[in-house]
Design a protein around this motif. Structure first.
Motif, short mmCIF file in Angstrom:
data_model
loop_
_atom_site.label_atom_id
_atom_site.label_comp_id
_atom_site.label_asym_id
_atom_site.label_seq_id
_atom_site.Cartn_x
_atom_site.Cartn_y
_atom_site.Cartn_z
N ARG A 168 1.93 1.11 1.03
CA ARG A 168 0.91 2.09 0.64
C ARG A 168 0.47 1.94 -0.80
O ARG A 168 -0.61 2.41 -1.17
N ASP A 169 1.27 1.27 -1.62
CA ASP A 169 0.90 1.05 -3.01
C ASP A 169 0.35 -0.35 -3.26
O ASP A 169 0.12 -0.74 -4.40
N LYS B 7 -7.52 4.60 -4.78
CA LYS B 7 -6.61 5.75 -4.72
C LYS B 7 -6.58 6.36 -3.33
O LYS B 7 -5.57 6.89 -2.89
N SER B 8 -7.70 6.30 -2.65
CA SER B 8 -7.77 6.85 -1.29
C SER B 8 -8.31 5.77 -0.36
O SER B 8 -9.51 5.51 -0.34
N LEU B 9 -7.41 5.12 0.37
CA LEU B 9 -7.80 4.04 1.28
C LEU B 9 -7.78 4.56 2.71
O LEU B 9 -6.88 5.30 3.11
N SER B 10 -8.78 4.18 3.48
CA SER B 10 -8.86 4.58 4.88
C SER B 10 -9.22 3.36 5.72
O SER B 10 -9.74 2.37 5.20
N PRO B 11 -8.95 3.40 7.02
CA PRO B 11 -9.27 2.26 7.88
C PRO B 11 -10.77 1.97 7.89
O PRO B 11 -11.60 2.85 7.67
N GLY B 12 -11.10 0.69 8.13
CA GLY B 12 -12.50 0.29 8.20
C GLY B 12 -12.74 -0.96 7.38
O GLY B 12 -11.80 -1.61 6.92
N ARG B 13 -14.01 -1.31 7.20
CA ARG B 13 -14.37 -2.50 6.43
C ARG B 13 -14.43 -2.12 4.96
O ARG B 13 -15.14 -1.20 4.58
N VAL C 21 -12.47 -0.63 -11.68
CA VAL C 21 -13.43 -1.69 -11.37
C VAL C 21 -14.37 -1.16 -10.29
O VAL C 21 -13.93 -0.72 -9.23
N GLU C 22 -15.67 -1.19 -10.58
CA GLU C 22 -16.68 -0.74 -9.64
C GLU C 22 -17.59 -1.92 -9.28
O GLU C 22 -17.96 -2.70 -10.15
N SER C 23 -17.92 -2.04 -8.01
CA SER C 23 -18.81 -3.10 -7.56
C SER C 23 -19.66 -2.56 -6.41
O SER C 23 -19.35 -1.50 -5.85
N PRO C 24 -20.72 -3.28 -6.02
CA PRO C 24 -21.53 -2.80 -4.89
C PRO C 24 -20.73 -2.64 -3.60
O PRO C 24 -21.10 -1.85 -2.73
N ALA C 25 -19.60 -3.35 -3.50
CA ALA C 25 -18.83 -3.30 -2.26
C ALA C 25 -17.72 -2.26 -2.28
O ALA C 25 -17.10 -2.00 -1.26
N GLY C 26 -17.47 -1.65 -3.43
CA GLY C 26 -16.40 -0.65 -3.51
C GLY C 26 -15.85 -0.53 -4.92
O GLY C 26 -16.31 -1.21 -5.83
#
Length: 425
Positions: free
Chosen positions: A244-245, A264-270, A318-323
């Motif tokens: 989880r870390d 910090k908050s990860l969820s299933p998906g792409r 770190v910020e990018s168009p993808a996340g």
């Protein structure tokens, strides 16, 4: 003069000496004896921040529900048996108390001598209280959290007058996996009960607690590895399983990476992550399966924010168009990333070694740390020379007073920057 030994031999004389040093220094006069460097530097921070040494300032105490909530979420709950076994039996006999605070300086556990606990109540040193250095001044909880090393604060070395009858010894407890501050363990009591060996005693118990955390993490990775092995055996292509870390337990079809930076908050998906790039995220018991898809260039179009505004607590986003994702930095990684931000065209290993240690030959240490940073920054960080991606926008958030820049750092380059800031009229 060794204040610790003086306190052990003659507490009353030690109290008088420390009081004289405090009164003279805070009044801007030259003291007969200079305060110890760690104390003098803390006092300077307090004076710059405008904290009043004559005012008993206290922040709001957390509710019982909030204290319980923080206890349940704190990794320190796992090492309470170690701390109690190592500290409480002696502390109670010697009329001390043991205090455990989280990384934000909030007191979550407090045990020991009942009479001393009552005295602590009078100082506001109670469950849920905020004992950050910038809230209540120089003390054995807040100051070790800022300088990231054990500190003993004797009587008059406290910045706020109401605390000068008290002595406390605190040691930071860090996450042994990445150096993140988890909290501080402190032993406190009246000045006359303290001993010069207390500092080494508290530090050694804090190290035992960190060793226990390391053992617990290794055991959890072994459990997840047993789950991951059959899952990866059925897959084609690149994939990895992390806890989880973000700590890696197994990989398939790709080089091993020690840790993946997760949001910090990860969820299933792409999702997009620095490693492996664009991927499908699937939950596993105790972790995540990351199945790599078409890569998205990591550096292009990224915005990097290095937040150094809070002494003792540095964060990278770190910020990018993808996340986007954030990570709390160890003191060493905060130093290195700040130095790279100061040198946009790049810095070689010898140059960074000179900046950090005043010794350009210490390149092995620098390369090892930079390798660890590149594992979670991915293509955002280039090498030969080390530098941020040329298309990444880099922003550094500094403290309001530049003299508070990474106060725990002894790196010559950082010391020069703080000194230059102090010399500006």
């Amino acid at each position: 003069m060794n204040v610790a030994r003086l306190a052990a031999v003659d507490a009353a004389q030690a109290a008088r000496v420390l009081s004289e040093v405090r009164e003279a220094t805070l009044a801007g006069r030259r003291a007969r004896i200079a305060p110890r460097p760690v104390i003098g530097q803390s006092w300077e921070r307090m004076l710059r921040s405008g904290l009043d040494p004559e005012r008993d300032r206290r922040s709001g105490v957390l509710s019982e529900d909030e204290v319980r909530y923080r206890r349940a979420r704190s990794p320190l709950r796992q090492v309470l048996p170690v701390l109690r076994e190592g500290l409480l039996s002696v502390a109670d006999v010697a009329h001390h108390i043991m205090v455990v605070a989280d990384a934000e300086g909030r007191v979550l556990w407090r045990e020991g001598s009942r009479p001393v606990l009552r005295k602590a109540d009078g100082l506001g040193f109670q469950l849920g209280a905020d004992w950050r250095e910038d809230v209540v001044g120089t003390n054995g909880v807040g100051t070790p959290a800022v300088v990231r090393r054990p500190v003993q604060v004797f009587g008059g070395e406290h910045f706020v007058r109401s605390q000068t009858s008290w002595t406390c010894t605190g040691a930071p407890i860090t996450d042994p996996r990445d150096g993140r501050l988890l909290g501080v363990v402190d032993v406190s009591g009246p000045l006359e009960t303290m001993h010069p060996a207390t500092l080494a005693w508290v530090e050694s118990v804090a190290k035992l607690a960190e060793a226990r955390l390391r053992e617990l993490h290794a055991a959890s990775l072994d459990r997840l590895r047993a789950v991951a092995a059959p899952v990866l055996a059925r897959l084609d292509g690149r994939a990895l399983v992390v806890d989880r870390d973000g700590w890696t337990v197994a990989v398939s079809g790709m080089p091993y990476v020690r840790r993946v930076a997760l949001p910090k908050s990860l969820s299933p998906g792409r999702r997009w992550l620095p490693v492996p790039g664009s991927c499908a995220v699937e939950p596993l018991a105790g972790g995540w399966l990351l199945r790599a898809e078409d890569d998205v260039p990591a550096g292009a179009g990224s915005r990097v924010v290095l937040d150094l505004a809070r002494p003792g607590r540095c964060e990278l986003t770190v910020e990018s168009p993808a996340g986007s994702w954030s990570r709390e930095l160890s003191p060493r990684h905060a130093e290195l990333l700040y130095l790279l931000a100061e040198h946009p065209s790049g810095r070689g290993a010898a140059g960074l070694a000179e900046d950090l240690f005043g010794d350009p030959s210490r390149t092995v240490t620098v390369r090892a740390e930079m390798s660890r940073i590149r594992r979670y920054l991915g293509d955002v960080l280039r090498h030969r020379p080390y530098r941020f991606h040329e298309n990444a926008e880099v922003e550094v958030v500094l403290p309001d007073d530049p003299r508070d820049l990474l106060p725990q750092s002894t790196a010559p380059a950082l010391a020069r920057r703080r000194a230059a800031a102090g010399a500006v009229p």
